[in-house]
Design a protein around this motif. Structure first.
Motif, PDB file in Angstrom:
ATOM      1  N   PRO A  37     -10.832 -75.996 -14.858  1.00  0.00           N
ATOM      2  CA  PRO A  37     -11.618 -74.777 -14.955  1.00  0.00           C
ATOM      3  C   PRO A  37     -10.855 -73.695 -13.873  1.00  0.00           C
ATOM      4  O   PRO A  37     -10.453 -72.384 -14.208  1.00  0.00           O
ATOM      5  CB  PRO A  37     -12.943 -75.209 -14.173  1.00  0.00           C
ATOM      6  N   ILE A  38     -10.207 -74.271 -12.691  1.00  0.00           N
ATOM      7  CA  ILE A  38      -9.550 -73.128 -11.655  1.00  0.00           C
ATOM      8  C   ILE A  38      -8.373 -72.901 -12.261  1.00  0.00           C
ATOM      9  O   ILE A  38      -7.764 -71.725 -12.467  1.00  0.00           O
ATOM     10  CB  ILE A  38      -9.505 -73.899 -10.519  1.00  0.00           C
ATOM     11  N   THR A  39      -7.750 -73.961 -12.976  1.00  0.00           N
ATOM     12  CA  THR A  39      -6.268 -73.643 -13.665  1.00  0.00           C
ATOM     13  C   THR A  39      -6.538 -72.593 -15.045  1.00  0.00           C
ATOM     14  O   THR A  39      -5.467 -71.583 -14.896  1.00  0.00           O
ATOM     15  CB  THR A  39      -5.765 -74.720 -14.059  1.00  0.00           C
ATOM     16  N   LEU A  40      -7.556 -72.629 -15.542  1.00  0.00           N
ATOM     17  CA  LEU A  40      -7.878 -72.014 -16.824  1.00  0.00           C
ATOM     18  C   LEU A  40      -7.926 -70.511 -16.363  1.00  0.00           C
ATOM     19  O   LEU A  40      -7.534 -69.461 -16.846  1.00  0.00           O
ATOM     20  CB  LEU A  40      -8.929 -72.369 -17.564  1.00  0.00           C
ATOM     21  N   VAL A  41      -8.785 -70.448 -15.196  1.00  0.00           N
ATOM     22  CA  VAL A  41      -8.797 -68.967 -14.591  1.00  0.00           C
ATOM     23  C   VAL A  41      -7.254 -68.248 -14.188  1.00  0.00           C
ATOM     24  O   VAL A  41      -7.293 -66.927 -14.603  1.00  0.00           O
ATOM     25  CB  VAL A  41      -9.661 -69.048 -13.327  1.00  0.00           C
ATOM     26  N   LEU A  42      -6.652 -69.133 -13.446  1.00  0.00           N
ATOM     27  CA  LEU A  42      -5.406 -68.616 -13.133  1.00  0.00           C
ATOM     28  C   LEU A  42      -4.322 -68.248 -14.438  1.00  0.00           C
ATOM     29  O   LEU A  42      -3.758 -67.290 -14.627  1.00  0.00           O
ATOM     30  CB  LEU A  42      -4.693 -69.515 -12.501  1.00  0.00           C
ATOM     31  N   VAL A  43      -4.503 -68.926 -15.600  1.00  0.00           N
ATOM     32  CA  VAL A  43      -3.775 -68.799 -16.817  1.00  0.00           C
ATOM     33  C   VAL A  43      -4.262 -67.329 -17.114  1.00  0.00           C
ATOM     34  O   VAL A  43      -3.488 -66.613 -17.744  1.00  0.00           O
ATOM     35  CB  VAL A  43      -4.042 -69.919 -17.911  1.00  0.00           C
ATOM     36  N   LEU A  44      -5.700 -67.243 -17.235  1.00  0.00           N
ATOM     37  CA  LEU A  44      -6.425 -65.946 -17.874  1.00  0.00           C
ATOM     38  C   LEU A  44      -6.057 -64.840 -16.913  1.00  0.00           C
ATOM     39  O   LEU A  44      -6.006 -63.667 -17.597  1.00  0.00           O
ATOM     40  CB  LEU A  44      -7.821 -66.087 -18.154  1.00  0.00           C
ATOM     41  N   LEU A  45      -5.823 -64.994 -15.688  1.00  0.00           N
ATOM     42  CA  LEU A  45      -5.449 -63.786 -14.961  1.00  0.00           C
ATOM     43  C   LEU A  45      -4.092 -63.336 -15.039  1.00  0.00           C
ATOM     44  O   LEU A  45      -3.368 -62.451 -14.397  1.00  0.00           O
ATOM     45  CB  LEU A  45      -5.654 -64.389 -13.300  1.00  0.00           C
ATOM     46  N   GLY A  46      -3.232 -64.218 -15.720  1.00  0.00           N
ATOM     47  CA  GLY A  46      -1.863 -63.757 -16.105  1.00  0.00           C
ATOM     48  C   GLY A  46      -0.516 -64.315 -15.129  1.00  0.00           C
ATOM     49  O   GLY A  46       0.300 -63.553 -14.964  1.00  0.00           O
ATOM     50  N   TRP A  55       1.784 -74.532  -9.192  1.00  0.00           N
ATOM     51  CA  TRP A  55       0.285 -74.956  -8.916  1.00  0.00           C
ATOM     52  C   TRP A  55      -0.297 -76.231  -9.385  1.00  0.00           C
ATOM     53  O   TRP A  55      -0.979 -77.035  -8.711  1.00  0.00           O
ATOM     54  CB  TRP A  55      -0.620 -73.659  -9.478  1.00  0.00           C
ATOM     55  N   ALA A  56       0.051 -76.699 -10.774  1.00  0.00           N
ATOM     56  CA  ALA A  56      -0.494 -77.579 -11.506  1.00  0.00           C
ATOM     57  C   ALA A  56       0.132 -78.809 -10.539  1.00  0.00           C
ATOM     58  O   ALA A  56      -0.574 -79.778 -10.583  1.00  0.00           O
ATOM     59  CB  ALA A  56      -0.098 -77.665 -12.664  1.00  0.00           C
ATOM     60  N   MET A  57       1.450 -78.803 -10.207  1.00  0.00           N
ATOM     61  CA  MET A  57       1.946 -80.042  -9.459  1.00  0.00           C
ATOM     62  C   MET A  57       1.405 -80.092  -8.285  1.00  0.00           C
ATOM     63  O   MET A  57       1.042 -81.411  -7.888  1.00  0.00           O
ATOM     64  CB  MET A  57       3.499 -79.686  -9.326  1.00  0.00           C
ATOM     65  N   GLY A  58       1.053 -79.202  -7.640  1.00  0.00           N
ATOM     66  CA  GLY A  58       0.564 -79.057  -6.365  1.00  0.00           C
ATOM     67  C   GLY A  58      -0.787 -79.714  -6.146  1.00  0.00           C
ATOM     68  O   GLY A  58      -1.071 -80.792  -5.426  1.00  0.00           O
ATOM     69  N   GLY A 323      -6.647 -83.289 -20.859  1.00  0.00           N
ATOM     70  CA  GLY A 323      -7.678 -83.152 -19.819  1.00  0.00           C
ATOM     71  C   GLY A 323      -7.468 -82.111 -18.674  1.00  0.00           C
ATOM     72  O   GLY A 323      -7.424 -80.814 -18.913  1.00  0.00           O
ATOM     73  N   PRO A 324      -7.106 -82.325 -17.675  1.00  0.00           N
ATOM     74  CA  PRO A 324      -6.719 -81.542 -16.494  1.00  0.00           C
ATOM     75  C   PRO A 324      -5.759 -80.338 -16.492  1.00  0.00           C
ATOM     76  O   PRO A 324      -6.012 -79.226 -16.035  1.00  0.00           O
ATOM     77  CB  PRO A 324      -6.199 -82.370 -15.391  1.00  0.00           C
ATOM     78  N   ALA A 325      -4.661 -80.698 -17.488  1.00  0.00           N
ATOM     79  CA  ALA A 325      -3.560 -79.747 -17.620  1.00  0.00           C
ATOM     80  C   ALA A 325      -3.809 -79.235 -18.930  1.00  0.00           C
ATOM     81  O   ALA A 325      -2.820 -78.162 -19.246  1.00  0.00           O
ATOM     82  CB  ALA A 325      -2.312 -80.672 -17.429  1.00  0.00           C
ATOM     83  N   ALA A 326      -4.767 -79.202 -19.772  1.00  0.00           N
ATOM     84  CA  ALA A 326      -4.959 -78.549 -21.049  1.00  0.00           C
ATOM     85  C   ALA A 326      -4.711 -76.880 -20.825  1.00  0.00           C
ATOM     86  O   ALA A 326      -4.070 -76.706 -21.907  1.00  0.00           O
ATOM     87  CB  ALA A 326      -6.431 -79.009 -21.610  1.00  0.00           C
ATOM     88  N   PRO A 327      -5.119 -76.139 -19.810  1.00  0.00           N
ATOM     89  CA  PRO A 327      -5.068 -74.722 -19.947  1.00  0.00           C
ATOM     90  C   PRO A 327      -3.555 -74.329 -19.792  1.00  0.00           C
ATOM     91  O   PRO A 327      -3.310 -73.374 -20.379  1.00  0.00           O
ATOM     92  CB  PRO A 327      -5.552 -74.145 -18.817  1.00  0.00           C
ATOM     93  N   LEU A 328      -2.755 -75.247 -19.509  1.00  0.00           N
ATOM     94  CA  LEU A 328      -1.138 -75.145 -19.641  1.00  0.00           C
ATOM     95  C   LEU A 328      -0.644 -75.230 -20.841  1.00  0.00           C
ATOM     96  O   LEU A 328       0.404 -74.662 -21.311  1.00  0.00           O
ATOM     97  CB  LEU A 328      -0.530 -75.867 -18.540  1.00  0.00           C
ATOM     98  N   PHE A 329      -1.178 -75.664 -21.801  1.00  0.00           N
ATOM     99  CA  PHE A 329      -0.977 -75.820 -23.238  1.00  0.00           C
ATOM    100  C   PHE A 329      -1.536 -74.751 -24.077  1.00  0.00           C
ATOM    101  O   PHE A 329      -1.095 -74.236 -25.022  1.00  0.00           O
ATOM    102  CB  PHE A 329      -1.088 -77.237 -23.659  1.00  0.00           C
ATOM    103  N   ASN A 330      -2.997 -74.808 -23.902  1.00  0.00           N
ATOM    104  CA  ASN A 330      -3.733 -73.937 -24.972  1.00  0.00           C
ATOM    105  C   ASN A 330      -4.621 -73.335 -24.279  1.00  0.00           C
ATOM    106  O   ASN A 330      -5.584 -74.000 -23.546  1.00  0.00           O
ATOM    107  CB  ASN A 330      -4.524 -75.142 -26.024  1.00  0.00           C
ATOM    108  N   PRO A 339       0.648 -70.941 -33.154  1.00  0.00           N
ATOM    109  CA  PRO A 339       1.932 -71.487 -33.022  1.00  0.00           C
ATOM    110  C   PRO A 339       2.022 -71.940 -31.509  1.00  0.00           C
ATOM    111  O   PRO A 339       1.270 -71.592 -30.746  1.00  0.00           O
ATOM    112  CB  PRO A 339       2.686 -70.368 -33.311  1.00  0.00           C
ATOM    113  N   ILE A 340       3.164 -72.783 -31.274  1.00  0.00           N
ATOM    114  CA  ILE A 340       3.320 -73.280 -29.893  1.00  0.00           C
ATOM    115  C   ILE A 340       3.768 -71.887 -29.132  1.00  0.00           C
ATOM    116  O   ILE A 340       5.021 -71.390 -29.476  1.00  0.00           O
ATOM    117  CB  ILE A 340       4.291 -74.381 -29.924  1.00  0.00           C
ATOM    118  N   HIS A 341       2.905 -71.825 -28.201  1.00  0.00           N
ATOM    119  CA  HIS A 341       3.064 -70.582 -27.166  1.00  0.00           C
ATOM    120  C   HIS A 341       2.632 -70.673 -25.840  1.00  0.00           C
ATOM    121  O   HIS A 341       1.365 -70.365 -25.610  1.00  0.00           O
ATOM    122  CB  HIS A 341       2.825 -69.150 -27.768  1.00  0.00           C
ATOM    123  N   ASN A 342       3.152 -71.378 -25.058  1.00  0.00           N
ATOM    124  CA  ASN A 342       2.808 -71.921 -23.830  1.00  0.00           C
ATOM    125  C   ASN A 342       3.904 -72.008 -22.773  1.00  0.00           C
ATOM    126  O   ASN A 342       5.172 -71.615 -22.716  1.00  0.00           O
ATOM    127  CB  ASN A 342       1.907 -72.997 -23.717  1.00  0.00           C
TER     128      ASN A 342
END
Length: 458
Positions: A37-46, A55-58, A323-330, A339-342
């Motif tokens: 959820p937190i990663t998804l918020v950061l993705v949507l914030l651009g 961030w994900a690695m940390g 699971g945990p890293a899904a927002p970085l893909f989709n 299409p693949i755009h991530n």
């Protein structure tokens, strides 16, 4: 690559490390329910892609290190990934060496992280040419992956069979979403799967029989092992906690598990833990070596499960990526897989290496010293000061906010439907959320094939 980006990436990873160092110390937390959820918020914030990667690695490194604290000190799993370590942590407590076991685990986790980063990048580099070959078969690959992961779960054939009704449920809700809000949904369904076990548990409150069964007359009592004062530097060399033979076991296990990105991290941790334990006869050596190897494998598999699918394919082809890293893909509309755009399109090989290293260092900057020097004190503070229920409530609130952001009230309703159904599958039938995430990605292909087959048999 600029100095500004490097500083921002370091700060993001350090902040993530701070947050998930605290979360990791709280027993029973789930990686997907907290990280995604937190990663998804950061993705949507651009945020910039390299900052998101750091961030994900940390947060991965921080949580995988600090989950050792309650696991070793109280024999309570700090996260779902720590469950395989509970048995050997309990043995360490009986031997009177929980502090030694904890330091072995934290140090092993850090070593596994540093080894997994270059190994994962090299392995992904050689797999990358296969990307164009597999893209036309994405649906079939997801379906086969769902079947394999389902069969490897505790439910076996029940999990495999459940893929069909679960796929129809997801696609049916997608059709309703199109009618209601003119688009298919990702956030609401993904987050519904994430909170499924929690929703199912909360639903028990409304069932008189279950409510009575779950009621407790007094608070749970937790006994912590005594602290032993030893002098360490702020960030001690993790190699110093192991013998030469132990270092070899940890290094070899980390290298191999880094490449096993399609396997469940929990399953991989169990596998290497048992292989290591079987080769040690003396109890002290067996317990301490196994704990070090398990936590190294835990982190190595997690990092491999993030980097290899991301760098090589841009597709979530691992349990971690699903699971945990899904927002970085989709995470439509920012990132998509069709299409693949991530991050796959933005990061170079050197970006993975440099910003991955930044993420590991910044994420462990607080987590590692806490685990080595302040394990008991911080465990006691977490037990006394932080309510597990409040933590769950905050993440549920964040998830429903994200669902509302995507599709309003309809998003919340769909998240609840998926959560309740998926939570029952998880809690009652051992069909874990990893199977459900894979089913989500495979559902379109499964349903279309069965519909076509039905038409042919008319």
């Amino acid at each position: 690559m600029t100095i500004g980006l490097i500083i921002q990436a370091f700060l993001a990873a350090f902040l993530g490390g701070l947050i998930f160092s605290i979360i990791g110390i709280i027993p029973g937390t789930d990686e997907t329910a907290t990280m995604a959820p937190i990663t998804l918020v950061l993705v949507l914030l651009g945020l910039h892609p390299v900052i998101l990667f750091s961030w994900a690695m940390g947060i991965i490194v921080a949580m995988q290190i600090t989950h050792t604290v309650p696991t070793s000190m109280a024999a309570l799993p700090g996260s779902t990934m720590a469950v395989p370590m509970v048995y050997y942590s309990a043995l360490a407590k009986r031997l009177g060496i929980p502090h030694i076991g904890m330091r072995k685990m934290a140090a092993g986790s850090l070593i596994g992280s540093f080894i997994a980063l270059p190994v994962s990048i090299i392995f992904a580099y050689f797999l990358a040419p296969l990307g164009d070959i597999i893209k036309p078969y994405i649906g079939l690959i997801f379906a086969l992956g769902a079947i394999i992961i389902a069969y490897m779960s505790n439910a076996r054939w029940a999990a495999v069979i459940s893929l069909i009704p679960y796929s129809f449920l997801i696609q049916g809700l997608q059709r309703i979403a199109v009618e209601a809000v003119d688009k298919t949904l990702f956030i609401s369904i993904f987050m519904g799967i994430t909170i499924g076990p929690m929703i199912s548990e909360l639903f028990n409150v409304f069932v008189p029989k279950m409510r009575k069964k779950k009621r407790r007359d007094k608070p749970n009592e937790i006994w912590l092992a005594p602290d032993i004062k030893e002098r360490y530097g702020y960030y001690p060399n993790p190699l110093r906690f192991f013998t030469k033979r132990q270092r070899k076991s940890i290094a070899l296990s980390s290298i191999i598990s880094s490449c096993m990105f399609t396997f469940s991290p929990v399953g991989t941790t169990v596998l290497f833990g048992e292989l290591t334990s079987a080769r040690r006869k003396e109890l002290y050596e067996r317990v301490t070596t196994t704990l070090g190897v398990q936590d190294a494998v835990s982190n190595a598999t997690y990092i491999g499960g993030l980097i290899i699918p991301l760098m090589a394919f841009g597709l979530p082809l691992s349990p971690v990526a699903l699971g945990p890293a899904a927002p970085l893909f989709n995470a439509p509309p920012v990132f998509t897989i069709e299409p693949i755009h991530n991050l796959h399109n933005y990061l170079s090989l050197w970006d993975y290496l440099v910003f991955g290293l930044i993420g590991i260092i910044a994420g462990s900057l607080l987590a590692y010293p806490i685990s080595i020097r302040k394990a008991r004190a911080w465990t006691e503070k977490m037990f006394r000061k932080i309510s597990h229920e409040a933590l769950i409530g905050s993440f549920l609130g964040l998830i429903f906010m994200l669902a509302f952001y995507e599709a309003g009230l309809m998003g919340i309703i769909i998240a609840l439907c998926i959560g309740l159904f998926g939570g029952i599958l998880h809690n009652l039938f051992d069909i874990h959320t990893g199977v459900q995430f894979m089913a989500y990605y495979a559902s379109s292909w499964i349903v279309s094939q069965l519909v076509s087959l039905s038409a042919l048999l008319k």
